[in-house]
Write a protein that holds these residues in place. Structure first.
Motif, PDB file in Angstrom:
ATOM      1  N   VAL A  74       0.848  -1.190   0.000  1.00 39.52           N
ATOM      2  CA  VAL A  74       0.000   0.000   0.000  1.00 39.52           C
ATOM      3  C   VAL A  74       0.882   1.238   0.000  1.00 39.52           C
ATOM      4  CG1 VAL A  74      -1.929  -1.096   1.213  1.00 39.52           C
ATOM      5  CG2 VAL A  74      -0.172   0.106   2.525  1.00 39.52           C
ATOM      6  N   ALA A  75       0.326   2.330  -0.500  1.00 42.88           N
ATOM      7  CA  ALA A  75       1.007   3.622  -0.455  1.00 42.88           C
ATOM      8  C   ALA A  75       0.105   4.610   0.266  1.00 42.88           C
ATOM      9  CB  ALA A  75       1.316   4.121  -1.867  1.00 42.88           C
ATOM     10  N   LEU A  76       0.649   5.308   1.238  1.00 49.66           N
ATOM     11  CA  LEU A  76      -0.085   6.338   1.961  1.00 49.66           C
ATOM     12  C   LEU A  76       0.511   7.682   1.570  1.00 49.66           C
ATOM     13  CD1 LEU A  76      -0.153   4.578   5.441  1.00 49.66           C
ATOM     14  CD2 LEU A  76      -2.084   4.838   3.891  1.00 49.66           C
ATOM     15  N   HIS A  77      -0.263   8.479   0.844  1.00 50.19           N
ATOM     16  CA  HIS A  77       0.274   9.743   0.347  1.00 50.19           C
ATOM     17  C   HIS A  77      -0.835  10.792   0.301  1.00 50.19           C
ATOM     18  CE1 HIS A  77      -1.681   8.807  -3.470  1.00 50.19           C
ATOM     19  NE2 HIS A  77      -1.086   7.636  -3.469  1.00 50.19           N
ATOM     20  N   ALA A  78      -0.449  12.023   0.003  1.00 50.59           N
ATOM     21  CA  ALA A  78      -1.383  13.146   0.042  1.00 50.59           C
ATOM     22  C   ALA A  78      -2.450  13.069  -1.041  1.00 50.59           C
ATOM     23  CB  ALA A  78      -0.606  14.462  -0.078  1.00 50.59           C
ATOM     24  N   GLY A  79      -2.244  12.225  -2.047  1.00 50.26           N
ATOM     25  CA  GLY A  79      -3.214  12.109  -3.132  1.00 50.26           C
ATOM     26  C   GLY A  79      -4.420  11.254  -2.787  1.00 50.26           C
ATOM     27  N   LEU A  80      -4.429  10.627  -1.592  1.00 53.38           N
ATOM     28  CA  LEU A  80      -5.540   9.757  -1.210  1.00 53.38           C
ATOM     29  C   LEU A  80      -6.667  10.567  -0.571  1.00 53.38           C
ATOM     30  CD1 LEU A  80      -3.663   6.756   0.495  1.00 53.38           C
ATOM     31  CD2 LEU A  80      -4.475   6.897  -1.859  1.00 53.38           C
ATOM     32  N   SER A  81      -7.895  10.143  -0.817  1.00 57.60           N
ATOM     33  CA  SER A  81      -9.032  10.726  -0.118  1.00 57.60           C
ATOM     34  C   SER A  81      -9.047  10.202   1.325  1.00 57.60           C
ATOM     35  CB  SER A  81     -10.331  10.341  -0.818  1.00 57.60           C
ATOM     36  OG  SER A  81     -10.565   8.935  -0.673  1.00 57.60           O
ATOM     37  N   LYS A  82      -9.904  10.809   2.147  1.00 59.68           N
ATOM     38  CA  LYS A  82     -10.020  10.358   3.536  1.00 59.68           C
ATOM     39  C   LYS A  82     -10.448   8.886   3.598  1.00 59.68           C
ATOM     40  CE  LYS A  82     -12.034  11.689   7.972  1.00 59.68           C
ATOM     41  NZ  LYS A  82     -12.910  12.672   8.692  1.00 59.68           N
ATOM     42  N   GLN A  83     -11.384   8.500   2.730  1.00 58.72           N
ATOM     43  CA  GLN A  83     -11.866   7.118   2.719  1.00 58.72           C
ATOM     44  C   GLN A  83     -10.760   6.161   2.258  1.00 58.72           C
ATOM     45  OE1 GLN A  83     -14.914   5.920   3.882  1.00 58.72           O
ATOM     46  NE2 GLN A  83     -13.747   4.006   3.686  1.00 58.72           N
ATOM     47  N   GLU A  84     -10.004   6.570   1.236  1.00 56.27           N
ATOM     48  CA  GLU A  84      -8.900   5.721   0.756  1.00 56.27           C
ATOM     49  C   GLU A  84      -7.848   5.543   1.835  1.00 56.27           C
ATOM     50  OE1 GLU A  84      -8.808   6.553  -4.063  1.00 56.27           O
ATOM     51  OE2 GLU A  84      -8.014   8.077  -2.698  1.00 56.27           O
ATOM     52  N   THR A  85      -7.584   6.601   2.607  1.00 58.59           N
ATOM     53  CA  THR A  85      -6.629   6.501   3.710  1.00 58.59           C
ATOM     54  C   THR A  85      -7.139   5.528   4.765  1.00 58.59           C
ATOM     55  OG1 THR A  85      -5.866   8.763   3.332  1.00 58.59           O
ATOM     56  CG2 THR A  85      -5.366   7.796   5.471  1.00 58.59           C
ATOM     57  N   GLN A  86      -8.420   5.627   5.104  1.00 60.15           N
ATOM     58  CA  GLN A  86      -9.007   4.700   6.085  1.00 60.15           C
ATOM     59  C   GLN A  86      -8.951   3.263   5.593  1.00 60.15           C
ATOM     60  OE1 GLN A  86     -10.046   5.226   9.218  1.00 60.15           O
ATOM     61  NE2 GLN A  86      -9.383   7.355   9.029  1.00 60.15           N
ATOM     62  N   ASP A  87      -9.233   3.056   4.307  1.00 60.85           N
ATOM     63  CA  ASP A  87      -9.170   1.703   3.732  1.00 60.85           C
ATOM     64  C   ASP A  87      -7.753   1.144   3.811  1.00 60.85           C
ATOM     65  OD1 ASP A  87     -11.842   1.919   3.139  1.00 60.85           O
ATOM     66  OD2 ASP A  87     -11.549   2.340   0.998  1.00 60.85           O
ATOM     67  N   ALA A  88      -6.759   2.012   3.532  1.00 61.68           N
ATOM     68  CA  ALA A  88      -5.370   1.576   3.585  1.00 61.68           C
ATOM     69  C   ALA A  88      -4.975   1.202   5.010  1.00 61.68           C
ATOM     70  CB  ALA A  88      -4.453   2.675   3.050  1.00 61.68           C
ATOM     71  N   LEU A  89      -5.392   2.016   5.985  1.00 64.31           N
ATOM     72  CA  LEU A  89      -5.083   1.711   7.386  1.00 64.31           C
ATOM     73  C   LEU A  89      -5.735   0.400   7.821  1.00 64.31           C
ATOM     74  CD1 LEU A  89      -5.399   5.258   8.973  1.00 64.31           C
ATOM     75  CD2 LEU A  89      -3.333   3.864   8.846  1.00 64.31           C
ATOM     76  N   TYR A  90      -6.948   0.174   7.359  1.00 68.21           N
ATOM     77  CA  TYR A  90      -7.629  -1.086   7.684  1.00 68.21           C
ATOM     78  C   TYR A  90      -6.865  -2.268   7.080  1.00 68.21           C
ATOM     79  CZ  TYR A  90     -11.261  -4.667   7.941  1.00 68.21           C
ATOM     80  OH  TYR A  90     -11.946  -5.824   8.191  1.00 68.21           O
ATOM     81  N   ALA A  91      -6.404  -2.090   5.827  1.00 71.91           N
ATOM     82  CA  ALA A  91      -5.651  -3.162   5.157  1.00 71.91           C
ATOM     83  C   ALA A  91      -4.360  -3.481   5.893  1.00 71.91           C
ATOM     84  CB  ALA A  91      -5.349  -2.748   3.715  1.00 71.91           C
ATOM     85  N   LEU A  92      -3.761  -2.474   6.528  1.00 77.62           N
ATOM     86  CA  LEU A  92      -2.486  -2.684   7.204  1.00 77.62           C
ATOM     87  C   LEU A  92      -2.605  -3.593   8.421  1.00 77.62           C
ATOM     88  CD1 LEU A  92      -0.868   0.838   6.938  1.00 77.62           C
ATOM     89  CD2 LEU A  92      -0.099  -1.265   5.882  1.00 77.62           C
ATOM     90  N   GLU A  93      -3.810  -3.800   8.902  1.00 76.68           N
ATOM     91  CA  GLU A  93      -3.999  -4.737  10.014  1.00 76.68           C
ATOM     92  C   GLU A  93      -3.829  -6.184   9.560  1.00 76.68           C
ATOM     93  OE1 GLU A  93      -7.729  -3.908  11.871  1.00 76.68           O
ATOM     94  OE2 GLU A  93      -7.268  -1.781  12.161  1.00 76.68           O
ATOM     95  N   SER A  94      -3.840  -6.380   8.235  1.00 73.80           N
ATOM     96  CA  SER A  94      -3.674  -7.728   7.683  1.00 73.80           C
ATOM     97  C   SER A  94      -2.198  -8.082   7.568  1.00 73.80           C
ATOM     98  CB  SER A  94      -4.322  -7.800   6.298  1.00 73.80           C
ATOM     99  OG  SER A  94      -3.870  -8.917   5.583  1.00 73.80           O
ATOM    100  N   ASP A  95      -1.879  -9.339   7.808  1.00 75.05           N
ATOM    101  CA  ASP A  95      -0.505  -9.817   7.640  1.00 75.05           C
ATOM    102  C   ASP A  95      -0.117  -9.924   6.172  1.00 75.05           C
ATOM    103  OD1 ASP A  95      -0.114 -10.009  10.359  1.00 75.05           O
ATOM    104  OD2 ASP A  95      -0.691 -12.122  10.463  1.00 75.05           O
ATOM    105  N   ASN A  96      -1.118  -9.842   5.265  1.00 76.08           N
ATOM    106  CA  ASN A  96      -0.813  -9.999   3.842  1.00 76.08           C
ATOM    107  C   ASN A  96      -0.009  -8.835   3.287  1.00 76.08           C
ATOM    108  OD1 ASN A  96      -2.226 -12.406   3.711  1.00 76.08           O
ATOM    109  ND2 ASN A  96      -4.162 -11.394   3.209  1.00 76.08           N
ATOM    110  N   ILE A  97      -0.218  -7.627   3.825  1.00 79.70           N
ATOM    111  CA  ILE A  97       0.522  -6.458   3.350  1.00 79.70           C
ATOM    112  C   ILE A  97       1.991  -6.597   3.750  1.00 79.70           C
ATOM    113  CG2 ILE A  97       0.792  -3.944   3.515  1.00 79.70           C
ATOM    114  CD1 ILE A  97      -1.715  -4.714   2.047  1.00 79.70           C
ATOM    115  N   ARG A  98       2.874  -6.476   2.753  1.00 78.40           N
ATOM    116  CA  ARG A  98       4.305  -6.635   3.046  1.00 78.40           C
ATOM    117  C   ARG A  98       5.077  -5.323   2.953  1.00 78.40           C
ATOM    118  NH1 ARG A  98       5.727 -11.844   3.042  1.00 78.40           N
ATOM    119  NH2 ARG A  98       7.175 -11.040   4.600  1.00 78.40           N
TER     120      ARG A  98
END
Length: 315
Positions: A74-98
């Protein structure tokens, strides 16, 4: 994942250093395979790698490449919307993200420091680390603050990677990242497949047109100012060529649109300032032209290194 049968020069030694949890400083020429030097150790040892990267386009390019290979990032950057940022943070709870790609400005934000202990970070990678000196003292002071995240990751090693650096810049990288007696790896900048030439051209635009007529393949033309990028692109397009232009003054969506057209081969010629090209993973660039003299020798060999990444003849 990559289907290669052997490492490029120095990659294996660098990977071994990282796997031994040593701070590691890497200077490999553009096209030398720097990304694998932090990607492979992460896949081998498990957990996640936090990658500090300077440009949104570069982060998106790296994430897309990893996901093509079946590796979650995942990439967390200024181009993401608030919802996209929340989705990315949720995804980071998964062990699949490397791999987690962040800008230096995002690195020390509260949403990172509040969550970082739950992310199982095993490696901190600072890509294009020369930006610490090149940009940190000027318009991106967050580059000088990257090391503050190490307080949250006291046992995690750092790998700093760049395609070009003077001795002073290397010392700056080591100091500002608080590297502990780093293992250092330097490779020659010689690229045997790239032919270098200097042209004394009384009318530069005419010589440019001669060259792009002769070598009509994927091309980058570097200029030292924004206005000239647009002028050159419009001039050569009026002569029947297909080009676009790119500089830091364009808005985000416009830059993204122009880059993608060039990346996908819709337009073969990119006329740009040095705001373009860092870390771009396009193997078939056959021609790099400096319409203006680059600021430094380091800028010159970093920019020409964007040609011939597929090891075919380039100019």
């Amino acid at each position: 994942y990559w289907k290669h049968v052997a490492f490029r020069p120095m990659q294996e030694e660098i990977i071994q250093s990282v796997l031994e949890a040593k701070d590691t400083l890497v200077v490999l020429p553009t096209g030398g395979g720097k990304s694998l030097c932090y990607q492979i150790p992460t896949l081998v040892q498990g957990g996640k790698c936090l990658v500090v990267s300077p440009l949104i386009a570069l982060m998106k390019d790296q994430v897309a490449r990893l996901e093509q290979l079946g590796i979650s990032a995942v990439a967390l950057h200024a181009g993401l919307s608030k919802q996209e940022t929340q989705d990315a943070l949720y995804a980071l709870e998964s062990d699949n993200i490397r791999f987690i790609y962040l800008s230096p400005e995002r690195l020390n934000s509260s949403f990172v420091t509040d969550h970082i202990h739950a992310w199982d970070i095993r490696l901190l990678a600072v890509d294009e680390a020369h930006c610490i000196s090149q940009w940190g003292y000027d318009f991106r002071p967050a580059y000088l603050e990257i090391a503050t995240i190490r307080a949250y990751l006291p046992t995690v090693p750092v790998i700093a990677l760049t395609g070009s650096a003077t001795k002073l810049v290397l010392q700056d990288i080591e100091d500002k990242l608080k590297m502990n007696k780093p293992s250092s790896y330097f490779q020659s900048f010689e690229r045997p497949n790239i032919s270098l030439s200097v042209n004394n051209a009384p009318v530069k635009i005419n010589r440019l047109i001669e060259i792009i007529t002769k070598i009509s393949e994927t091309t980058i033309v570097y200029c030292n100012n924004r206005k000239r990028c647009q002028e050159i692109s419009e001039t050569i397009n009026a002569r029947g060529f297909q080009s676009t232009y790119y500089h830091a003054g364009l808005n985000y969506s416009d830059k993204e649109f122009r880059m993608q057209r060039w990346m996908q081969g819709e337009v073969p010629i990119m006329v740009c300032t040095n705001a373009f090209g860092m870390g771009i993973d396009k193997a078939n660039v056959r021609l790099v032209i400096h319409f203006d003299t680059p600021d430094t020798p380091e800028s010159f060999y970093q920019e020409i290194g964007r040609a011939g990444k597929n090891n075919k003849k380039a100019w």
